[in-house]
Design an enzyme around this catalytic site. Structure first.
Site, PDB file in Angstrom:
ATOM      1  N   ASP A  37      14.282  39.797   1.632  1.00  0.00           N
ATOM      2  CA  ASP A  37      13.276  39.863   0.566  1.00  0.00           C
ATOM      3  C   ASP A  37      13.774  40.686  -0.617  1.00  0.00           C
ATOM      4  O   ASP A  37      13.223  40.619  -1.709  1.00  0.00           O
ATOM      5  CB  ASP A  37      11.979  40.505   1.078  1.00  0.00           C
ATOM      6  CG  ASP A  37      11.325  39.682   2.173  1.00  0.00           C
ATOM      7  OD1 ASP A  37      11.640  38.484   2.295  1.00  0.00           O
ATOM      8  OD2 ASP A  37      10.489  40.244   2.906  1.00  0.00           O
ATOM      9  N   ASP A  44      17.842  55.477   0.389  1.00  0.00           N
ATOM     10  CA  ASP A  44      17.947  56.467  -0.684  1.00  0.00           C
ATOM     11  C   ASP A  44      18.144  57.863  -0.104  1.00  0.00           C
ATOM     12  O   ASP A  44      17.466  58.819  -0.480  1.00  0.00           O
ATOM     13  CB  ASP A  44      16.719  56.411  -1.589  1.00  0.00           C
ATOM     14  CG  ASP A  44      16.958  57.043  -2.958  1.00  0.00           C
ATOM     15  OD1 ASP A  44      18.130  57.197  -3.364  1.00  0.00           O
ATOM     16  OD2 ASP A  44      15.964  57.389  -3.620  1.00  0.00           O
TER      17      ASP A  44
END
Length: 187
Positions: free
Chosen positions: A137, A107
Site C-alpha cells: 500500500d 523511522d
C-alpha cells in the site's frame, strides 16, 4: 502533558494539525497499530479518537525525561551505556517484528527514542509504521528520516522493507553514539 481525570495519571496527548478526514483516518489507523504493541520499551498508547470538530488525537504514556537526540547533543554517552540503550530498543523492535502481523517502525532515529530519568529508553512515534500486510500500500512512498533510512527505504522498494530496515536505523544510532557523527553524509 495532561492529567487523566479517570486514572489520575499523567499522560501525553498528541493532537496533530491534520487537514483532511483522510489524514485523520490514517492517523487513527497508525494509533491503532501502536496501541496493539505492548512492550516495556515501547511508549504505551492508552487511547485515541476524534474530537467533536473532527481532529484526531492519541493519549499515551508520558515519559519524564528527554529524547535520545537531546541526550546525545548534551553529553557524551559511554559505550556500555550506548550498548544498553540499543539492546533495549532492539528488544522492542524484535517484539514488533515477530508478531503474527509484523509491524515495521520505518523511522527509528534518536528523536523517536525517549530516555526517562532512570536512563531507560522507550521507542515512540509509530506515525510511519506499517504492518507486513500493508507494505504494498506504500509502494511509492519514501518514508523516514533521511540520515536513518535504509537503502530500500530510500529507493522506495517496499518488497524489501522489513525489520532489517529498522535495524539499519538502530545501527546508525549506535554508530552515532560511539563516534559522535553519522556514518553517512550528503543528500
Amino acid at each position: 502533558k495532561a492529567k487523566d481525570g479517570e486514572s489520575n495519571r499523567i499522560v501525553a496527548i498528541k493532537l496533530p494539525r491534520l487537514r483532511s478526514p483522510d489524514q485523520v483516518r490514517e492517523f487513527l489507523a497508525e494509533a491503532r497499530t501502536a496501541g496493539e504493541l505492548q512492550h516495556p520499551a515501547i511508549v504505551q498508547v492508552y487511547g485515541y479518537g476524534e474530537t467533536s470538530d473532527g481532529a484526531g488525537y492519541v493519549v499515551m504514556e508520558h515519559i519524564e525525561g528527554r529524547s535520545l537526540k537531546q541526550l546525545m547533543e548534551s553529553e557524551k554517552i559511554a559505550p556500555r551505556q550506548a550498548a544498553k540503550l540499543i539492546a533495549r530498543i532492539a528488544d522492542a523492535l524484535h517484539y514488533a517484528h515477530t508478531r503474527e502481523n509484523p509491524v515495521y517502525h520505518r523511522d527509528v532515529k534518536p528523536g523517536n527514542i525517549l530516555v526517562d530519568e532512570r536512563g531507560r529508553p522507550f521507542l515512540t512515534d509509530f506515525g510511519l509504521a506499517i504492518r507486513e500486510d500493508q507494505r504494498w500500500d506504500h509502494a511509492h512512498e519514501r518514508a523516514g528520516t533521511q540520515n536513518y533510512m535504509s537503502p530500500e527505504q530510500v529507493r522506495c522498494q517496499p518488497q524489501f522493507i522489513d525489520g532489517r530496515s529498522d535495524i539499519w536505523g538502530l545501527g546508525v544510532i549506535l554508530y552515532q553514539m560511539l563516534t559522535h557523527k553519522r556514518p553517512f553524509g550528503g543528500g
